[in-house]
Design an enzyme around this catalytic site. Structure first.
Site, PDB file in Angstrom:
ATOM      1  N   GLU A  32       0.581  -1.675  -0.023  1.00 13.61           N
ATOM      2  CA  GLU A  32       0.075   0.176   0.105  1.00 13.61           C
ATOM      3  C   GLU A  32       0.993   1.239  -0.026  1.00 13.61           C
ATOM      4  O   GLU A  32       1.448   1.018   0.349  1.00 13.61           O
ATOM      5  CB  GLU A  32      -0.735   0.121   1.221  1.00 13.61           C
ATOM      6  CG  GLU A  32      -2.069  -1.206   1.341  1.00 13.61           C
ATOM      7  CD  GLU A  32      -2.844  -1.061   0.161  1.00 13.61           C
ATOM      8  OE1 GLU A  32      -3.811   0.593  -0.446  1.00 13.61           O
ATOM      9  OE2 GLU A  32      -3.302  -1.676  -0.473  1.00 13.61           O
ATOM     10  N   ARG A  67     -17.994  -1.011   5.668  1.00  9.61           N
ATOM     11  CA  ARG A  67     -19.159  -1.291   4.952  1.00  9.61           C
ATOM     12  C   ARG A  67     -20.002  -2.909   5.534  1.00  9.61           C
ATOM     13  O   ARG A  67     -21.301  -3.588   5.773  1.00  9.61           O
ATOM     14  CB  ARG A  67     -19.339  -2.120   3.236  1.00  9.61           C
ATOM     15  CG  ARG A  67     -20.060  -2.044   2.358  1.00  9.61           C
ATOM     16  CD  ARG A  67     -20.122  -2.402   1.442  1.00  9.61           C
ATOM     17  NE  ARG A  67     -18.777  -3.363   0.994  1.00  9.61           N
ATOM     18  CZ  ARG A  67     -18.509  -3.594  -0.764  1.00  9.61           C
ATOM     19  NH1 ARG A  67     -18.327  -2.391  -1.005  1.00  9.61           N
ATOM     20  NH2 ARG A  67     -17.658  -4.066  -0.382  1.00  9.61           N
ATOM     21  N   CYS A 123      -8.486  -2.128   8.052  1.00  4.76           N
ATOM     22  CA  CYS A 123      -6.750  -2.284   7.144  1.00  4.76           C
ATOM     23  C   CYS A 123      -6.471  -0.608   7.216  1.00  4.76           C
ATOM     24  O   CYS A 123      -5.561  -0.263   7.980  1.00  4.76           O
ATOM     25  CB  CYS A 123      -6.855  -3.642   6.224  1.00  4.76           C
ATOM     26  SG  CYS A 123      -7.254  -5.071   5.915  1.00  4.76           S
ATOM     27  N   HIS A 156      -1.191  -6.171   1.784  1.00  5.85           N
ATOM     28  CA  HIS A 156      -2.131  -6.838   1.711  1.00  5.85           C
ATOM     29  C   HIS A 156      -1.876  -8.053   0.641  1.00  5.85           C
ATOM     30  O   HIS A 156      -1.414  -7.786  -0.106  1.00  5.85           O
ATOM     31  CB  HIS A 156      -3.762  -6.153   0.704  1.00  5.85           C
ATOM     32  CG  HIS A 156      -4.562  -5.180   1.728  1.00  5.85           C
ATOM     33  ND1 HIS A 156      -4.866  -4.167   1.486  1.00  5.85           N
ATOM     34  CD2 HIS A 156      -5.066  -5.753   2.510  1.00  5.85           C
ATOM     35  CE1 HIS A 156      -5.521  -3.062   2.011  1.00  5.85           C
ATOM     36  NE2 HIS A 156      -5.878  -4.976   3.066  1.00  5.85           N
TER      37      HIS A 156
END
Lengths: 213, 213, 213, 213
Positions: free
Chosen positions: D78, D88, D141, D165
């Protein structure tokens, strides 16, 4: 029991074919059966010649052909081969057949007589992603599967025939965005349990496995 | 010339089926041919009964069945139907056939006798994404396509038969991540030019159109 | 109220850019606001110059930049722009910045101050597939979005700024396997209702919209 | 040198999290550095508490957090964390933050100060599919990555921080259609060479690595 397992050589500009890599690593015996492996050229007709010669030499009880299906996510056991060659790229000798029958006198299609659902279930039970496929394409993979089934139907009805497609290897997708792959060890483990299940030949497995559309 | 175009009703819990929506919007005449449309229930056997009754009533020169292939990106013209029902979900009356032949006396497969590549090319030329498909699945779509081709082979060899799969409509994928779709107007335009090309029946088109694997 | 809507010109060898095509078709007024459209060159720095000149000339209340995100399935409203240029392909004048800040004195990131969830919901309610995106990439799209937000933060804090990515047009994916697309009419309709919702600026909409990972 | 490597526990109804599985298999030393691993609860705030406590206890020179990104095809390093929680699905204690800042006084975003491109290149050179990602999402995360970078910026500017990830494990996708996965051994090998490269910290690597859009 003797099983002939075939794997194609690299094609389409690739340097390796996971099918060739995988068959090298198969054990010599699976579930008591002797495993004979041969490499097959990715060439229309010549692939069939090499296969038929090996069948005549080895008289196997079962033929399982392995091929690469780049872009697929899991190991797929093919249900059916159709009587057509229709290439989008040239094979390894420049052949590009279009809409041609493989055998003029052949059936429109042959269904694999391996227990394809038992094979998929065995792989899944071993934690290997696997599913049934209803098309082996129209390139050399379908060509060879069709030819093997046609041969069995004509000359050796007791010989069982099937085809298994495997994904790209992990190393083949380095630098390619959004392309699924599988580790060679997982592929070999999947093929081994699939062949094991094919030998047990549990015909009675009747589970939902179709494609929706 | 008379063309019978069929579309399935919604299934699998969906409220609409793009096939039904699309056939409602087809013109009454295409390239001089009369277009007759009927809706077909997404039910094994019953779908065939409804189709055969319509064929007997209308005596069409051509039958083109339309179905939804959720998850596909473009309009696909099917090459072949295979003699097997293998459902993963129940049809609209709860039937769930597994690994059963459609017609015990049928050929293992029938190839569409429409000019499938000319149809794909006509759609592409009209800026509609389209391609050949080598599998219509093993649910009611393949079932109906197979039955229509079987009927023609048995009773009406001059009747041309084909099947076209269409993607989800745009409104069907709202809220679904990473799911391709197509606008109903584009679908109708694609089907119209595909049918136009089928009528012209340019058999000589021989282009690369196969699947690689 | 005056809204400046920008669209990039074609890049990466393409002949069209859906952003340019879409802004041509926008209505001149939406929800009472005047819509001014300009084309922006897909060039680092120059894109910013053109945008800033237009902002100075038009003094808009809102800036919404539109760009193509090839490979995405739906219309995505961007949440954030980050202070980095990192190009994988050259822009239209051969620039290829790598890991460079856009403005040395800029914040690490700026969040769009448009009501991005209300915009997504308005599109979905109009049957247009839409979602929030958490990355505008690191090419000229993010570059322009970042610059517009930086400008607003420095000189014009009342000016609202946002970015909307749109998929390939249907005609762009003809002959490309497995590539999602959207019809230009659906895109224009989606943009129109999104802009309508941005004008209403319902800030209170608090719904689940995040990405899981 | 001491490196703290974190992995989340399972969430969203899953029984395993590849991050937890992977950190268990990391070697105790990489490139001369001591590797300390801890499991982190997939819970907003609590994850940060556990991390900060471990940082205070261990005083690591580098923190690398590992998380699952289901649906991604390769290992992604990342680039940036953004100052927003937007869930969500509920975390493991039922929290569902929506559009909330992680730290009211935090920067809008923090860039990882690991050599992310050197790490990607090292993995690719080891035949492991890997790439840069420009979004860590808006769930736990990104929350943890942001917090670690915020902590470093406030209290320990010499401590390097990054996030990697990883895809689903092979066994997680059995029975799921069209879902990419990676073998745990490949993941561990990828993480090991990535950490090795992070330690070498070749800052000068400037290669094309951006996303186009």
């Amino acid at each position: 029991m003797k099983i002939l397992v075939t794997g194609f050589d690299p094609f389409g500009g690739a340097h390796i074919n996971p099918a060739t890599e995988a068959i090298k690593l198969l054990p010599q015996q699976i579930n008591g059966a002797e495993i004979i492996t041969i490499q097959i050229p990715t060439v229309f007709r010549k692939s069939i010649d090499v296969l038929f010669r090996a069948i005549k030499k080895e008289s196997p009880d079962m033929v399982i052909c392995i091929g690469q299906a780049g872009g697929r996510y899991d190991i797929t056991v093919e249900r059916v081969a159709i009587n057509v060659d229709d290439a989008r790229i040239e094979d390894n000798e420049g052949n590009l057949p279009i809409d041609s029958p493989i055998f003029e006198d052949g059936a429109p299609a042959y269904f694999s007589d391996l227990p394809i659902k038992a094979m998929v279930q065995a792989m899944q039970a071993a934690n290997i992603p696997a599913s049934i496929s209803n098309t082996a394409g129209t390139f050399v993979c379908n060509h060879l599967m069709y030819a093997a089934l046609h041969y069995a139907s004509q000359y050796q009805p007791d010989m069982k025939v099937g085809f298994i497609h495997i994904p790209y290897l992990v190393e083949q997708v380095v630098g390619k965005a959004n392309t699924p792959s599988m580790n060679i060890q997982d592929i070999v483990r999947g093929l081994t349990v699939a062949i094991h299940a094919a030998i047990e030949n549990k015909r009675d497995i009747k589970v939902q496995g179709g494609a929706i559309c």
